[in-house]
Structures are given as C-alpha cells and as structure tokens.
Motif scaffolding. Sequence first.
Motif, PDB file in Angstrom:
ATOM      1  N   ASP A 500     103.103 -19.491  49.550  1.00  7.66           N
ATOM      2  CA  ASP A 500     103.197 -18.698  48.322  1.00  7.66           C
ATOM      3  C   ASP A 500     104.100 -19.415  47.312  1.00  7.66           C
ATOM      4  O   ASP A 500     105.222 -18.998  47.045  1.00  7.66           O
ATOM      5  CB  ASP A 500     103.745 -17.311  48.663  1.00  7.66           C
ATOM      6  N   LEU A 501     103.586 -20.486  46.742  1.00  6.94           N
ATOM      7  CA  LEU A 501     104.387 -21.290  45.824  1.00  6.94           C
ATOM      8  C   LEU A 501     104.535 -20.644  44.451  1.00  6.94           C
ATOM      9  O   LEU A 501     105.463 -20.972  43.712  1.00  6.94           O
ATOM     10  CB  LEU A 501     103.769 -22.687  45.675  1.00  6.94           C
ATOM     11  N   GLN A 502     103.620 -19.755  44.096  1.00  7.76           N
ATOM     12  CA  GLN A 502     103.693 -19.137  42.769  1.00  7.76           C
ATOM     13  C   GLN A 502     104.952 -18.306  42.597  1.00  7.76           C
ATOM     14  O   GLN A 502     105.553 -18.293  41.522  1.00  7.76           O
ATOM     15  CB  GLN A 502     102.449 -18.268  42.521  1.00  7.76           C
ATOM     16  N   VAL A 503     105.372 -17.619  43.658  1.00  7.98           N
ATOM     17  CA  VAL A 503     106.562 -16.774  43.557  1.00  7.98           C
ATOM     18  C   VAL A 503     107.796 -17.616  43.262  1.00  7.98           C
ATOM     19  O   VAL A 503     108.571 -17.311  42.348  1.00  7.98           O
ATOM     20  CB  VAL A 503     106.767 -15.962  44.863  1.00  7.98           C
ATOM     21  N   ILE A 504     107.975 -18.699  44.034  1.00  9.28           N
ATOM     22  CA  ILE A 504     109.147 -19.539  43.794  1.00  9.28           C
ATOM     23  C   ILE A 504     109.010 -20.291  42.480  1.00  9.28           C
ATOM     24  O   ILE A 504     109.990 -20.509  41.766  1.00  9.28           O
ATOM     25  CB  ILE A 504     109.384 -20.512  44.977  1.00  9.28           C
ATOM     26  N   SER A 505     107.773 -20.664  42.097  1.00 11.53           N
ATOM     27  CA  SER A 505     107.556 -21.339  40.807  1.00 11.53           C
ATOM     28  C   SER A 505     107.959 -20.433  39.651  1.00 11.53           C
ATOM     29  O   SER A 505     108.635 -20.859  38.704  1.00 11.53           O
ATOM     30  CB  SER A 505     106.089 -21.751  40.672  1.00 11.53           C
ATOM     31  N   GLN A 506     107.560 -19.174  39.729  1.00  7.33           N
ATOM     32  CA  GLN A 506     107.914 -18.223  38.670  1.00  7.33           C
ATOM     33  C   GLN A 506     109.419 -17.998  38.618  1.00  7.33           C
ATOM     34  O   GLN A 506     110.011 -17.898  37.536  1.00  7.33           O
ATOM     35  CB  GLN A 506     107.181 -16.898  38.898  1.00  7.33           C
ATOM     36  N   ALA A 507     110.046 -17.947  39.794  1.00  4.25           N
ATOM     37  CA  ALA A 507     111.497 -17.756  39.827  1.00  4.25           C
ATOM     38  C   ALA A 507     112.210 -18.953  39.208  1.00  4.25           C
ATOM     39  O   ALA A 507     113.163 -18.798  38.437  1.00  4.25           O
ATOM     40  CB  ALA A 507     111.959 -17.539  41.266  1.00  4.25           C
ATOM     41  N   MET A 508     111.746 -20.165  39.531  1.00  2.00           N
ATOM     42  CA  MET A 508     112.368 -21.360  38.957  1.00  2.00           C
ATOM     43  C   MET A 508     112.106 -21.435  37.451  1.00  2.00           C
ATOM     44  O   MET A 508     112.965 -21.877  36.678  1.00  2.00           O
ATOM     45  CB  MET A 508     111.836 -22.618  39.654  1.00  2.00           C
ATOM     46  N   GLY A 509     110.913 -20.996  37.024  1.00  2.00           N
ATOM     47  CA  GLY A 509     110.615 -20.970  35.594  1.00  2.00           C
ATOM     48  C   GLY A 509     111.531 -20.025  34.836  1.00  2.00           C
ATOM     49  O   GLY A 509     111.994 -20.340  33.727  1.00  2.00           O
ATOM     50  N   ALA A 510     111.826 -18.877  35.464  1.00  2.00           N
ATOM     51  CA  ALA A 510     112.728 -17.917  34.822  1.00  2.00           C
ATOM     52  C   ALA A 510     114.139 -18.495  34.711  1.00  2.00           C
ATOM     53  O   ALA A 510     114.819 -18.312  33.696  1.00  2.00           O
ATOM     54  CB  ALA A 510     112.742 -16.614  35.627  1.00  2.00           C
ATOM     55  N   LEU A 511     114.574 -19.208  35.749  1.00  2.00           N
ATOM     56  CA  LEU A 511     115.891 -19.844  35.695  1.00  2.00           C
ATOM     57  C   LEU A 511     115.928 -20.924  34.618  1.00  2.00           C
ATOM     58  O   LEU A 511     116.913 -21.050  33.879  1.00  2.00           O
ATOM     59  CB  LEU A 511     116.233 -20.456  37.055  1.00  2.00           C
ATOM     60  N   ARG A 512     114.867 -21.697  34.544  1.00  2.00           N
ATOM     61  CA  ARG A 512     114.812 -22.775  33.547  1.00  2.00           C
ATOM     62  C   ARG A 512     114.857 -22.197  32.133  1.00  2.00           C
ATOM     63  O   ARG A 512     115.529 -22.730  31.241  1.00  2.00           O
ATOM     64  CB  ARG A 512     113.549 -23.603  33.771  1.00  2.00           C
ATOM     65  N   GLN A 513     114.116 -21.131  31.925  1.00  2.71           N
ATOM     66  CA  GLN A 513     114.091 -20.510  30.603  1.00  2.71           C
ATOM     67  C   GLN A 513     115.445 -19.897  30.248  1.00  2.71           C
ATOM     68  O   GLN A 513     115.893 -19.975  29.102  1.00  2.71           O
ATOM     69  CB  GLN A 513     113.004 -19.432  30.554  1.00  2.71           C
ATOM     70  N   ARG A 514     116.112 -19.314  31.243  1.00  4.32           N
ATOM     71  CA  ARG A 514     117.427 -18.732  31.009  1.00  4.32           C
ATOM     72  C   ARG A 514     118.472 -19.803  30.770  1.00  4.32           C
ATOM     73  O   ARG A 514     119.374 -19.652  29.944  1.00  4.32           O
ATOM     74  CB  ARG A 514     117.830 -17.889  32.224  1.00  4.32           C
ATOM     75  N   GLY A 515     118.379 -20.899  31.510  1.00 11.33           N
ATOM     76  CA  GLY A 515     119.342 -21.974  31.396  1.00 11.33           C
ATOM     77  C   GLY A 515     120.454 -21.858  32.416  1.00 11.33           C
ATOM     78  O   GLY A 515     120.652 -20.818  33.059  1.00 11.33           O
ATOM     79  N   ALA A 516     121.202 -22.924  32.562  1.00  6.60           N
ATOM     80  CA  ALA A 516     122.303 -22.952  33.526  1.00  6.60           C
ATOM     81  C   ALA A 516     123.436 -22.035  33.085  1.00  6.60           C
ATOM     82  O   ALA A 516     123.660 -21.822  31.893  1.00  6.60           O
ATOM     83  CB  ALA A 516     122.813 -24.377  33.688  1.00  6.60           C
ATOM     84  N   LEU A 517     124.135 -21.488  34.069  1.00  3.47           N
ATOM     85  CA  LEU A 517     125.269 -20.600  33.803  1.00  3.47           C
ATOM     86  C   LEU A 517     126.577 -21.353  34.014  1.00  3.47           C
ATOM     87  O   LEU A 517     126.623 -22.387  34.687  1.00  3.47           O
ATOM     88  CB  LEU A 517     125.227 -19.401  34.758  1.00  3.47           C
ATOM     89  N   ASN A 518     127.622 -20.810  33.464  1.00  4.96           N
ATOM     90  CA  ASN A 518     128.961 -21.329  33.748  1.00  4.96           C
ATOM     91  C   ASN A 518     129.483 -20.673  35.017  1.00  4.96           C
ATOM     92  O   ASN A 518     129.094 -19.553  35.370  1.00  4.96           O
ATOM     93  CB  ASN A 518     129.909 -21.046  32.577  1.00  4.96           C
ATOM     94  N   SER A 519     130.372 -21.358  35.709  1.00  2.00           N
ATOM     95  CA  SER A 519     130.967 -20.777  36.910  1.00  2.00           C
ATOM     96  C   SER A 519     131.866 -19.610  36.510  1.00  2.00           C
ATOM     97  O   SER A 519     132.346 -19.532  35.384  1.00  2.00           O
ATOM     98  CB  SER A 519     131.766 -21.827  37.673  1.00  2.00           C
TER      99      SER A 519
END
Length: 696
Positions: A500-519
């Motif tokens: 089920d690669l679509q689920v993890i792909s969508q999750a990674m896409g959401a992270l990419r769109q949001r961008g990295a966070l600060n600690s």
Amino acid sequence: MSQKLVCNCNGTMPLDAKALGVTVHQSLCRQELGSFIKALDGSEELVIACTQEGALFTEIAEQSEKPLVAPLRFVNIREVAGWTQEAKLSGPKIAALLALADMPEAEPVPVVNYESQGRLLIVGPGSQAIPWAEKISISLDVSVLCTEPGDLPLTRNYPIYSGLITKLDGYLGNFSVDWDLQNPIDPEMCTRCGACLEACPENAIDLSFQIDLEKCKSHRACVTACASIGAIAFDRSDRKRNAEFDLILDLRADPKMRMSQTPQGYFAPGKDPLDQALVVNQLLEMVGEFEKPKYFVYNEKVCAHGRNGKVGCSACIDVCSTGAISSIFKSGQGTVEVNPNLCMGCGACSTVCPSGAMRYNYPSVPHQGKELKTLATVFQAEAKKLDQSAAPSLLLHTLKAGTQMIDGLGRSAHVMPKQYEALPSFVIPYGIEHIASTGLDLWLGALTYGFAEVILLLSGDEDPAYRAALEEQSQLANAILKAYGFNERIQLVMANSVEDLQVISQAMGALRQRGALNSICTPASYGLSNQKRETLEAALEYLQKQAKTPLPEAGVALPKNALLGGLAINKDACTLCMSCVSSCPEGALLDNPDEPILSFIEKQCVQCGICAQTCPEHALTLEPRLQTVEQRKQKVALNQTQAFHCISCGKPFGTAKMVDLMLTKLGAHGAFAGAAMDRLKMCGDCRVVDMVKKEI
C-alpha cells in the motif's frame, strides 16, 4: 572510523562529493568494482552506500584472500534520499545516514534455543493432509490427524489418527496436541484389511475406514469382523488422545491458533496449494537446532501486576498477541511470566508497561538513543552549513516491512514521480525490529535530541492490539507536549499492507507540502536509560525547562490509562488503615510510624490502581495528570488525623475514626456487650490482658 564507498548509481543521484567528504563513484558494482576490491585490502571497516548489490559485494568479499577487518555494512541512500523529489537538498540526511552506519553495533543479547527432530503433525481434512504426508514422509517423521475422513493409504508408513482437536499449544520442538477420537474406528489400530467394509450391510464404511454414523443402523457386524484386531468400538469410554510434536502443519479452514503471530514451527497456510507448497519447503528445513534473540528483560521488583491478591496492571498480558505472557500469584503477590520461546519480539509489552518492569532489549533503548542523537546532531550540523534551520523528522518503522515499503516508494517515485512522492529531504528513516516496541521514552527522548517530530509507519501486518496501543501512547505523548505548550509532534501513518504505497506517498506529500518544522527545544545532552521511568523523568524535566507555557499549579489532566498521575482521596471515608501502603508496588504511598499520616510521592506512582482496589472504604481514585517535576518529587500528605490512644496503657494504636467505626460495627456483637465495649478502645496487648483478668 570506516572507509565509505558511495555511488551515484550511474549518475541518477545528484551527490555532492565535496559536501559529503567522500569520493563519489558512478558504477561501483560494475566498471568501478576494482575500487571495492582495492578497499578490501585496507585496514578500515567498510561502509557501502548501496543495498541493492549487497549480495554481490558480500560474495566478492568472501572470496578475498585477506580476511575482513569487520563485516561489511550497507546503508541505503538511493531510495530514501538520492531518488527523492528534492534530492539536491538531501545532503544532510545522507551525511546522517552514513554517520549512523559508522556507529558500533548493539551489544549481543542472550539467545533462546529450539531443537527439532522433525516430528511433524499434519492436521486437516484427510483429502488434503494425506497427499502431503505421502510426499514428505520420506524426509520428516510425519503423523496425520484427519479432522475429516479421507481415503487411507494401504501401507502404514506413518501414523494416522482421526478426531477433533481440543487443545494445541507449544512451539518449535515442543508442541502438545490433545484430541478426541470421534469415530468408532481407530485408524491407528486399523490394518486396512477391509473385513469391516464387506461385513457392513449399510455400506456405511468406505476406504477412509471411518463409519458414516448417519448410515449406520447399529448392526455391529463390523465389530465382529474386526474382533481379532480390535480397531472398532462403539462403546469406547476413553476417547481422549495426546501426543507431542516438533512441527505443526495445520490445513484446517479454521485453524486452532488464531493469534496474529503464531509460534515458531506452526504453519497454517490455508487452502491455496501454492501457499501450502511454500510452507512445506520451510518445514523441510526446520530440523536441527535453532536460536533466536531473547528480546525482553523482565524486572519483577518494579512490576505492578498485583499485590494482596489484587490485579493492578495487566497491560503486557492484554497486548501480547502470542500468549507468551501469563499471570502468576504467590502469597498474594502478582508477577508475570514470559515464555521466551513463544515471544516473537514485537516489544509491545515494553511499550505499554508503566513501570518499566518489562524492557525491550533488541536493541536496548540506550543504544537506540545514541543512534538517534547521532542522526539529529549530524543532520543539523550539515544543514547549518547550507543555511538550513529546520530540524529533521524521524520516521520509525519495522525493519523488514518498513524498509520494503520505503524502498518500494523510492523506486516508484523515481520512475513515476507524478504518481508517487518519496521521503522529503528532512525525513530520516530509522528501522527497529518491530514498530510496536517503541514508546514514550524513545519518542520524547528523540524530540529532546533535536528531532522536530516522530512519525510511526505501520505496515498493515501488525496485530490490532498493537495499533491500539500505539494510538493510545501517541495520544498520551501529544497530551504531554500540549501541556508544555508545544504542538502535537507524534503521528501515525497507517498503511493497509506493505504494497500500500499510496498511503505512505500521500503522507510524505503532505509533509513535503507543509515543509520541515523547527525542533521544540535546544538539543539535550543526557543519555537514555534502560530504566523507562528514569528516561521519561529526564525527558519531562528537560521539556519543562524548555516549555512555552508553565504548568498550572493543579497540573494538566492526561488521558485515561496514562502512566503518570496522582491520587484523589475522600478524607471522610478514609480511616487511615494503611492498606493502600502495603499494597503499593512502587512505594508511592507511605505511612508514618509515629503518627497516622498517609503520604504520597507522585513521581513513584505508575497509576496501576492496586491501591484503589485494595482500599476497604473505596476512598482512593486515580487522577491521570501531569504536574511539575518539583511537585511530583515532593512527599505530600494525602490524609492525617490525631492518633487514638489505648485507654489502658496510653499507647497509640489507631485513629479516632477507625475506633469509632469499630464501635459502630462491632458494638452490637455479644463479645463486646456491656463493659467489654471498652476492649475496642484498647490496644491488642491490653485487650488480651483485660480478657484474662475478667475470666479469673
């Protein structure tokens, strides 16, 4: 340090050799293979940034005349970094992964041994079980238990039984099977002579040599025909059978063992002939001595399972999907027992254990903590060189299944970038033996080390109890973070299967769109401990110092079943009998030998609830909450009162409330009628003296 061999896989990865500080090869596994062979002659350990050709490199190393300094170590940078949408920005992640590969391996753990002599029981319908027995009885010591009739072979090359299984338990080399003989014909005694078939007037017996009881009219001609053999008995009283085996092949449509992780040596492939054939191939290899790691360490002294005959915490028993953990009570004190042969290493028991009595050890939390600190430190140092201020995100996953998913996603994103999104440049994957083995101590520790968030990747093959436990623990972790004024930083990504690669792909896409966070805080320097509570306390203390908002005086409520919290007491109901003190397994409740005071240290409390169950007045209630570190360390008085002094000798022996309660409950009893009522106001010694005097 080690020598690192890095390849850009035929130029498909934009690797910066200068930034990485290594030579970047283009075809290390082909035209530049000589560079690897030359490196074998060196005196340094070798780290190869390629997992696809690991078998090739290993084979060549084994053929080398010079023995290796240490086993080859491989790290995947292609699918997780070099083939991502922003591969050019993945330098810090690649540097961190290479640094991780440089770290010492975990200390070896004890092993659990199995021994199999190849005694195989095939269970199921005779039409399926017997053909398989015919094929593999040459290689294994086969027995068959037919749960449905099937034509018996004329030669008795192996035992054949019939009946219904009533109990099946054990593990590789040590299975015990109980069954009830249902049919009047015992196939193990039957010689297949056929006399019963000829004698039966209803044709109720066929080549399965079992009687069709619906056709049988009880003429008993078959019994007479079989008299010299004695295989047929309609009035057989002892129908119970038992035998031991090393291996089980369960071909029933409804297998007996339903747990998600069945024991070693037990196989239930279902009806598919291909699946059955694959399992049979495995069975043929399961003869001899085997071993596996002992995944856990249990400390009975801090276990909160039971006291005074009361069950408190049973979290490990409830979550275990293999039935490896059982409850034991001796003299009122409860502990748990783990069968290491049944344990499959999920580690969920350690995740839900509130006291740390059950600890995962493959590898240990301190070892994982050192690796996570290295990942975060190296990533941030390299990111700083590129003027990147954001912190890395930690992606925790089961080593085997998660790696398969992440690698598959990386390849798919490389070939079909419009359909799949690989890991963002700030997401660092970290494989562990099983995703259920990680909990609060590691997650909060990772955040204090500089990770911006912790993401748990579930691959779909986890037991439902594991998923529920991880969801519950992540909610607790996020509640703690919110109490300190931070945003939620623990999240779960739940796939339905490893495909089920679509689920993890969508999750990674959401992270990419949001961008990295600060600690959420400056990186901590403390080390994670083998003691869960110690690590948790260190993380809480550090988070409190870095908190955006201070905790209120009354603390912050936490979700139900939290492992942190206090006690509420009904002082009107409490008689200060101190039953709760003797029942507390962690020493959180204390009495005072000089005066009736019930004290409490919240830091010691694991919210097991034994005290509330033990209290005869039901005066105690658990209060899951988070207070400041200072408050939780203090000894506070939950209840206190004036002592009641013996009316004879003046010695304190209880509280006024307790004596009043005795007077109320026992005053009407004949033994304390009239002047004898005063005995209830005496200590034990004076009460005996008074009774003797009155009798003289």
